[in-house]
Design a protein around this motif. Structure first.
Motif, PDB file in Angstrom:
ATOM      1  N   ASN A 117       3.151  -4.766  -7.359  1.00  0.00           N
ATOM      2  CA  ASN A 117       3.686  -5.974  -6.722  1.00  0.00           C
ATOM      3  C   ASN A 117       4.162  -5.693  -5.295  1.00  0.00           C
ATOM      4  O   ASN A 117       5.223  -6.135  -4.863  1.00  0.00           O
ATOM      5  N   GLY A 118       3.355  -4.904  -4.569  1.00  0.00           N
ATOM      6  CA  GLY A 118       3.633  -4.617  -3.170  1.00  0.00           C
ATOM      7  C   GLY A 118       4.625  -3.494  -2.921  1.00  0.00           C
ATOM      8  O   GLY A 118       4.855  -3.128  -1.775  1.00  0.00           O
ATOM      9  N   ARG A 119       5.206  -2.915  -3.950  1.00  0.00           N
ATOM     10  CA  ARG A 119       6.189  -1.847  -3.765  1.00  0.00           C
ATOM     11  C   ARG A 119       5.621  -0.506  -4.197  1.00  0.00           C
ATOM     12  O   ARG A 119       4.967  -0.403  -5.239  1.00  0.00           O
ATOM     13  N   GLU A 149       0.519  -7.165  -9.871  1.00  0.00           N
ATOM     14  CA  GLU A 149      -0.575  -6.737  -9.003  1.00  0.00           C
ATOM     15  C   GLU A 149      -0.437  -5.232  -8.808  1.00  0.00           C
ATOM     16  O   GLU A 149       0.631  -4.730  -8.452  1.00  0.00           O
ATOM     17  N   ARG A 151      -2.050  -1.919  -6.908  1.00  0.00           N
ATOM     18  CA  ARG A 151      -2.878  -1.480  -5.774  1.00  0.00           C
ATOM     19  C   ARG A 151      -2.871   0.041  -5.778  1.00  0.00           C
ATOM     20  O   ARG A 151      -1.814   0.661  -5.873  1.00  0.00           O
TER      21      ARG A 151
END
Length: 183
Positions: A117-119, A149, A151
């Motif tokens: 989640n973007g972190r 999410e 990544r």
């Protein structure tokens, strides 16, 4: 009928009646409503219910007790009752179990960086040794499921990005796809 017979002087006096013992307190009737449900409910370490949304039991209030409710996706709920504790009868308790984080493992180059989640969450190698805890996002349809999410960034490759359904207390493995080498 003649006169009542007198008690002879050598007769023993009647035995005194034993003092009345106070009766044991009546049990408190408990109804425990559990969300999502109690996979196991234990009272003083003894299982009293299994796979129940509502756990009903009678509690002897003259002694202490420990109630524990367990579900694999959640932290155990523990409630201690002290001896003599005054409880309304019937006593209702609502227990929304607190979800545990999902656990993420990533199969990729051990040095690949993992973002949730973007972190930044660590590396793929670290996730293999100790799974990365992923808290469930608040405000979803269910406090026990959600989306995350993920990544994965590997040196010399395009980032691999995916969305994954996560469930409280369960393990998820993400395999980084074979992305093309950056030009």
């Amino acid at each position: 009928a003649g006169p009542a017979a007198a008690t002879p002087p050598h007769a023993a006096a009647p035995e005194p009646r034993p003092a009345l013992r106070p009766s044991a307190a009546s049990p408190a009737h408990l109804s425990i409503y559990v969300r999502p449900y109690a996979q196991r409910a234990l009272l003083d370490g003894v299982e009293v219910a299994r796979d129940a949304q509502e756990v009903r039991l009678d509690l002897d209030t003259t002694r202490p007790h420990r109630l524990q409710i367990e579900h694999p996706c959640c932290a155990p709920f523990v409630r201690d009752f002290s001896a003599g504790e005054k409880l309304p009868d019937p006593f209702e308790l609502r227990v929304p179990l607190q979800p545990l984080p999902a656990l993420l493992r990533v199969q990729a180059d051990p040095w690949a960086r993992v973002f949730v989640n973007g972190r930044a969450a660590g590396t793929a190698g670290e996730s293999q040794r100790n799974a990365i805890p992923v808290p469930l996002p608040p405000g979803g349809d269910s406090p026990y499921e959600g989306q995350a999410e993920i990544r994965i960034e590997q040196e010399g490759r395009q980032p691999f990005v995916t969305s994954a359904r996560i469930r409280a207390g369960t393990e998820l493995t993400v395999v980084a796809g074979e992305s093309e080498v950056k030009p």
